[in-house]
Structures are given as structure tokens and as C-alpha cells.
Enzyme design. Structure first.
Site, PDB file in Angstrom:
ATOM      1  N   HIS A   1      37.890  60.552  26.183  1.00 28.99           N
ATOM      2  CA  HIS A   1      36.598  59.915  25.937  1.00 28.99           C
ATOM      3  C   HIS A   1      36.089  59.160  27.158  1.00 28.99           C
ATOM      4  O   HIS A   1      34.885  58.988  27.319  1.00 28.99           O
ATOM      5  CB  HIS A   1      36.683  58.998  24.706  1.00 28.99           C
ATOM      6  CG  HIS A   1      36.649  59.751  23.417  1.00 28.99           C
ATOM      7  ND1 HIS A   1      36.254  59.203  22.227  1.00 28.99           N
ATOM      8  CD2 HIS A   1      36.940  61.052  23.138  1.00 28.99           C
ATOM      9  CE1 HIS A   1      36.319  60.126  21.258  1.00 28.99           C
ATOM     10  NE2 HIS A   1      36.738  61.246  21.791  1.00 28.99           N
TER      11      HIS A   1
ATOM     12  N   ASN B   1      33.985  56.265  18.762  1.00 28.14           N
ATOM     13  CA  ASN B   1      35.053  55.418  19.304  1.00 28.14           C
ATOM     14  C   ASN B   1      35.490  54.297  18.365  1.00 28.14           C
ATOM     15  O   ASN B   1      36.643  53.858  18.402  1.00 28.14           O
ATOM     16  CB  ASN B   1      34.589  54.794  20.627  1.00 28.14           C
ATOM     17  CG  ASN B   1      34.458  55.831  21.737  1.00 28.14           C
ATOM     18  OD1 ASN B   1      35.177  56.831  21.749  1.00 28.14           O
ATOM     19  ND2 ASN B   1      33.540  55.600  22.659  1.00 28.14           N
TER      20      ASN B   1
ATOM     21  N   HIS C   1      45.280  67.981  19.663  1.00 32.11           N
ATOM     22  CA  HIS C   1      45.292  67.633  18.240  1.00 32.11           C
ATOM     23  C   HIS C   1      46.624  67.989  17.573  1.00 32.11           C
ATOM     24  O   HIS C   1      46.732  67.975  16.361  1.00 32.11           O
ATOM     25  CB  HIS C   1      44.118  68.295  17.515  1.00 32.11           C
ATOM     26  CG  HIS C   1      42.794  67.687  17.863  1.00 32.11           C
ATOM     27  ND1 HIS C   1      41.593  68.188  17.434  1.00 32.11           N
ATOM     28  CD2 HIS C   1      42.491  66.590  18.602  1.00 32.11           C
ATOM     29  CE1 HIS C   1      40.600  67.433  17.900  1.00 32.11           C
ATOM     30  NE2 HIS C   1      41.121  66.469  18.622  1.00 32.11           N
TER      31      HIS C   1
ATOM     32  N   ARG D   1      43.550  60.366  23.871  1.00 28.45           N
ATOM     33  CA  ARG D   1      42.142  60.469  23.473  1.00 28.45           C
ATOM     34  C   ARG D   1      41.263  59.506  24.268  1.00 28.45           C
ATOM     35  O   ARG D   1      40.123  59.824  24.624  1.00 28.45           O
ATOM     36  CB  ARG D   1      42.028  60.191  21.968  1.00 28.45           C
ATOM     37  CG  ARG D   1      40.625  60.372  21.419  1.00 28.45           C
ATOM     38  CD  ARG D   1      40.665  60.516  19.907  1.00 28.45           C
ATOM     39  NE  ARG D   1      39.344  60.710  19.335  1.00 28.45           N
ATOM     40  CZ  ARG D   1      38.701  59.783  18.617  1.00 28.45           C
ATOM     41  NH1 ARG D   1      39.260  58.612  18.392  1.00 28.45           N
ATOM     42  NH2 ARG D   1      37.517  60.043  18.127  1.00 28.45           N
TER      43      ARG D   1
HETATM   44  C1  HEM Z   1      37.012  70.053  21.134  1.00 28.72           C
HETATM   45  C2  HEM Z   1      36.347  68.999  20.786  1.00 28.72           C
HETATM   46  C3  HEM Z   1      36.973  67.823  20.120  1.00 28.72           C
HETATM   47  C4  HEM Z   1      36.542  67.227  18.983  1.00 28.72           C
HETATM   48  C5  HEM Z   1      35.322  67.626  18.162  1.00 28.72           C
HETATM   49  C6  HEM Z   1      37.462  66.164  18.693  1.00 28.72           C
HETATM   50  C7  HEM Z   1      37.341  65.315  17.603  1.00 28.72           C
HETATM   51  C8  HEM Z   1      38.302  64.394  17.216  1.00 28.72           C
HETATM   52  C9  HEM Z   1      38.216  63.554  16.052  1.00 28.72           C
HETATM   53  C10 HEM Z   1      37.057  63.510  15.074  1.00 28.72           C
HETATM   54  C11 HEM Z   1      39.363  62.853  15.978  1.00 28.72           C
HETATM   55  C12 HEM Z   1      39.780  61.863  14.876  1.00 28.72           C
HETATM   56  C13 HEM Z   1      39.355  60.462  15.192  1.00 28.72           C
HETATM   57  C14 HEM Z   1      39.573  59.591  13.995  1.00 28.72           C
HETATM   58  O1  HEM Z   1      38.785  59.713  13.038  1.00 28.72           O
HETATM   59  O2  HEM Z   1      40.536  58.791  13.964  1.00 28.72           O
HETATM   60  C15 HEM Z   1      40.176  63.222  17.097  1.00 28.72           C
HETATM   61  C16 HEM Z   1      41.422  62.719  17.369  1.00 28.72           C
HETATM   62  C17 HEM Z   1      42.135  63.000  18.510  1.00 28.72           C
HETATM   63  N1  HEM Z   1      41.706  63.779  19.569  1.00 28.72           N
HETATM   64 FE1  HEM Z   1      40.098  64.981  19.582  1.00 28.72          FE
HETATM   65  N2  HEM Z   1      38.429  66.123  19.644  1.00 28.72           N
HETATM   66  C18 HEM Z   1      38.170  67.105  20.547  1.00 28.72           C
HETATM   67  C19 HEM Z   1      38.885  67.374  21.704  1.00 28.72           C
HETATM   68  C20 HEM Z   1      39.940  66.618  22.141  1.00 28.72           C
HETATM   69  C21 HEM Z   1      40.519  66.697  23.452  1.00 28.72           C
HETATM   70  C22 HEM Z   1      40.007  67.573  24.582  1.00 28.72           C
HETATM   71  C23 HEM Z   1      41.557  65.821  23.483  1.00 28.72           C
HETATM   72  C24 HEM Z   1      42.489  65.469  24.616  1.00 28.72           C
HETATM   73  C25 HEM Z   1      42.788  66.266  25.604  1.00 28.72           C
HETATM   74  C26 HEM Z   1      41.641  65.224  22.175  1.00 28.72           C
HETATM   75  C27 HEM Z   1      42.614  64.340  21.775  1.00 28.72           C
HETATM   76  C28 HEM Z   1      42.683  63.759  20.523  1.00 28.72           C
HETATM   77  C29 HEM Z   1      43.822  62.979  20.062  1.00 28.72           C
HETATM   78  C30 HEM Z   1      45.127  62.771  20.805  1.00 28.72           C
HETATM   79  C31 HEM Z   1      43.481  62.506  18.792  1.00 28.72           C
HETATM   80  C32 HEM Z   1      44.309  61.581  17.897  1.00 28.72           C
HETATM   81  C33 HEM Z   1      43.921  60.152  18.213  1.00 28.72           C
HETATM   82  C34 HEM Z   1      44.743  59.076  17.526  1.00 28.72           C
HETATM   83  O3  HEM Z   1      45.676  59.393  16.793  1.00 28.72           O
HETATM   84  O4  HEM Z   1      44.437  57.891  17.752  1.00 28.72           O
HETATM   85  N3  HEM Z   1      40.631  65.702  21.402  1.00 28.72           N
HETATM   86  N4  HEM Z   1      39.504  64.155  17.852  1.00 28.72           N
END
Ligand code: HEM
Ligand SMILES: *[C@@H]1O[C@H](CO)[C@@H](O)[C@H](O)[C@H]1NC(C)=O
Ligand SMILES: *[C@@H]1O[C@H](CO)[C@@H](O)[C@H](O)[C@H]1NC(C)=O
Length: 327
Positions: free
Chosen positions: A66, A94, A193, A62
């Protein structure tokens, strides 16, 4: 337009195109002669980080996303805020959710010790995301390198570039199109995700105040909603509550994310909305049934993402500490 003007326009265009292709030129094996151990050391630190805390793998993937979506993959996301500047890290997108910074710091410290001023923070982030995917049960891909580090990080640029979890499929498609991605690539990348966690604050409105008519999002599986409500009590003031993104199989080995979405167990509006559009729903189906297809599309899309608006050549700098721009 006169012939001369036309020729001039043509030459200008050619020069611009040439400059751009030079500017975006990254190379696989960039550090082979400059700092041969660069990729090995990053991989070692990623491994150590993940063995200390498994969640670091998701965090680093992530972090890379970002970074790249705000000012390109220039490590702007790593720059700490200062009294005079509120940096990307201050954004609710973030803070407090982004994690994995300490792995980047450790890799950078070792690299500075053996190859001072050579390996950029932006390349370390790109390598670390690749290594995390590999270790989280995935697949490898080669990361072209030679990115340079930016000197600017502004919190307000996160608001216009990072998609929030409330977006619907059209808004997501637009947000990714702005960065040069197709709708299918958007669906493919969101498969990240499959791993990681989310803070309750990122989705509780789907449980408690969806809209004027209904408090709970009807597109969310009701059993799942009940489980989520237990983990994320209404009105809780605890900003640290988290749930796993994927309760079944948080690994890149299968395409668990798409199976969840098919079962109405996508955690965010931005996940479940992929079923509301015919084209994206077909892709969700295909990816769920064919994880190998998804993995190859995901690797290709990551390769594209990691070259987004990069700084190369004389642009930017090689930061000596990833958290502060060089003075
Ligand atoms: C399509 C639009 C996307 C939205 C709206 C989105 C939104 C989010 C949100 C809200 C979280 C949770 C953060 C938290 O509250 O802890 C999250 C987690 C995450 N996102 Fe996305 N995301 C998107 C696309 C992506 C993309 C393109 C990737 C990577 C290629 C990605 C990788 C991740 C990962 C790996 C997590 C888990 C992070 C952790 O466990 O620390 N996301 N995302
Ligand atoms: C972001 O903040 C900077 C500095 O405060 C300001 O100059 C700029 O206009 C802002 N940009 C947007 C899009 O709000
Ligand atoms: C609330 O959401 C439901 C389900 O999506 C929808 O049928 C209803 O029209 C929405 N109500 C408002 C006030 O937007």
C-alpha cells in the site's frame, strides 16, 4: 524537424533518461557505511513484533504494497492525518485493516538513537516486508536501499491507486499495468494472500448481496461460503470481525493461495476472478503445482515493487518520526 532540433531533442532525451536512472538508483547495502546496523535492527524488531502477534508479518507485507502503490515507496502510508489533511491512512482501504505500524515505529526509534537522520522510513518498510516474508516461512531477497521519505499523503490518492477486492481480472491487470507490472506479475504478487486475514466487510457482499439475480456468488465454494457466513453474520454491525485469508496453510512455504483459488476458495472476487481468464488460470495452476517457481517469481516481483517511483538523492527527506513529515 531540423537537424539541430533533432540533436537537441536527442540530448534532452538522454539527459532525462540519465536523470531518471540516477533518481531511481538504489543500492544493496546502502547503509553499510552510513548505519551499519540498520538492517539488523529492523529484522530484530520485525521478529519481536511477530512473536508478539503473528499477524504482523502479513500486516507488514501489505503495508509495503500500500505504500508503494500510492506515490511510490516513500512511506506516505505512515503519515498520520492532521486537522488540515486527511492522509492515506483514513482510506477504507487502510482503516481499520492496515497493521504493523508499531514495528516500524520501534525500529525507527532505535535507528534514530544510533544514527540520527540517516535511515528512511521508506527503507524500513521495505526491509520489514522482506523480513516478514522470510519469517513467514519464505525466502530472502536483497533489498536495495536509499529511498527517501515523501512529504505528502492524501487519502483520495488511495482510491485511484489501490485495487479494491471487487475488481475483475481485466481491471486488476489494468491497475497493475499502471504501475508497470505485467499480468503475470499481478498474479504472482497476489499470492501474498497466502498469509494474513481479512475483515468480513471486505467480502460479505459475495455472501449476502452478490447481484440482482443471486445473493451468493456462485463462483464461491458453497461449503466455504457456509463457513464464512458463520464467521460473518449478515447485517453484523461489528467492524472488527475477521477471518483468516487461507484456512489450510498460511505460510509462504507452500503456495496455498493458488490451491485455494483452484478449489473456488479464493476469498475475494479479485482472487477468484483469476480463474476466468485463460492466461491467469494457467498461472494459478502452475503456481499451485510448483511453489518453488512461485517463490522465485514472487521475490523478483517484490524486488520490482520495492523500487516503484522511489525518491532518492536530494528528493524528499529522512523523516525523524515516521508518522509526521519534518517541519
Ligand atoms: C490484486 C489486488 C489486490 C487486492 C484487490 C487486495 C485486497 C486485499 C484485501 C481486501 C485485504 C483484506 C483487508 C482486510 O479487510 O483486513 C487484503 C489483505 C492482504 N493483502 Fe491484498 N490485495 C491485493 C494485492 C495484494 C498484494 C500485491 C499484496 C502484497 C504483495 C497483498 C498483500 C496482502 C496481505 C499480506 C494481506 C493480509 C493483511 C493482514 O493480515 O493484515 N495484497 N488484500
Ligand atoms: C485530492 O484531494 C486534494 C485536496 O483535497 C485535491 O486538491 C485533489 O484535486 C484531489 N484529487 C483527486 C484525484 O480527487
Ligand atoms: C449475477 O451473477 C450470475 C453469476 O455470475 C450471472 O449469471 C447473472 O447474470 C448475474 N445477474 C445480474 C443481474 O448481473
Amino acid at each position: 524537424m531540423s537537424a539541430r532540433k533533432l540533436t537537441c531533442a536527442f540530448i534532452t532525451l538522454t539527459v532525462v533518461l540519465l536523470c531518471q536512472s540516477v533518481r531511481s538508483q538504489l543500492q544493496v547495502g546502502f547503509y553499510r557505511n552510513l548505519c551499519n546496523l540498520a538492517e539488523t535492527i529492523v529484522k530484530e524488531e520485525v521478529r519481536k513484533g511477530i512473536s508478539r502477534d503473528e499477524g504482523v508479518a502479513a500486516g507488514l507485507v501489505r503495508l509495503h504494497f500500500h505504500d508503494c502503490f500510492v506515490r511510490g515507496c516513500d512511506a506516505s502510508v505512515l503519515i498520520d492525518s492532521t486537522p488540515g489533511n486527511s492522509a492515506e491512512q483514513d482510506s477504507p482501504a487502510n482503516d481499520p485493516s492496515l497493521r504493523g505500524f508499531e514495528v516500524i515505529d520501534r525500529a525507527k526509534a532505535r535507528l534514530e538513537a544510533i544514527c540520527k537522520g540517516v535511515v528512511s522510513c521508506a527503507d524500513i518498510v521495505a526491509f520489514a516486508a522482506r523480513d516478514s516474508i522470510m519469517i513467514a516461512g519464505g525466502f530472502g531477497y536483497e533489498v536495495p536501499a536509499g529511498r527517501r521519505d515523501g512529504r505528502i499523503s492524501l487519502v483520495n490518492e488511495t482510491f485511484t491507486n489501490l485495487p479494491p477486492p471487487k475488481l475483475n481480472v481485466d481491471q486488476l491487470t489494468q491497475a497493475f499495468a499502471k504501475k508497470g507490472f505485467t499480468q503475470e506479475e499481478m498474479v504472482t504478487l497476489t499470492g501474498a494472500h497466502t498469509i494474513g486475514r481479512s475483515h468480513c466487510t471486505s467480502f460479505t457482499e459475495r455472501l449476502y448481496n452478490f447481484n440482482g439475480t443471486t445473493s451468493q456468488d456462485p463462483s464461491l465454494d458453497s461449503t466455504y461460503a457456509t463457513q464464512l457466513k458463520q464467521r460473518c453474520p449478515q447485517g453484523s454491525k461489528n467492524p472488527n470481525l475477521v477471518v483468516p485469508m487461507n484456512t489450510d496453510c498460511p505460510s509462504f512455504r507452500d503456495a496455498g493461495y493458488y490451491k485455494n483459488v483452484l478449489a473456488n476458495r479464493g476469498l475475494f472476487t479479485s482472487d477468484q476472478t483469476l480463474m476466468t481468464n485463460a492466461a491467469t488460470a494457467i498461472q494459478v495452476n502452475q503456481n499451485a503445482r510448483n511453489p518453488n517457481l512461485w517463490r522465485s517469481k514472487f521475490a523478483a516481483a517484490m524486488l520490482k515493487m520495492n523500487q516503484l517511483d522511489v525518491l532518492t538523492g536530494d528528493a524528499g527527506e529522512i523523516r525523524s518520526n515516521c508518522r509526521v513529515k519534518n517541519s
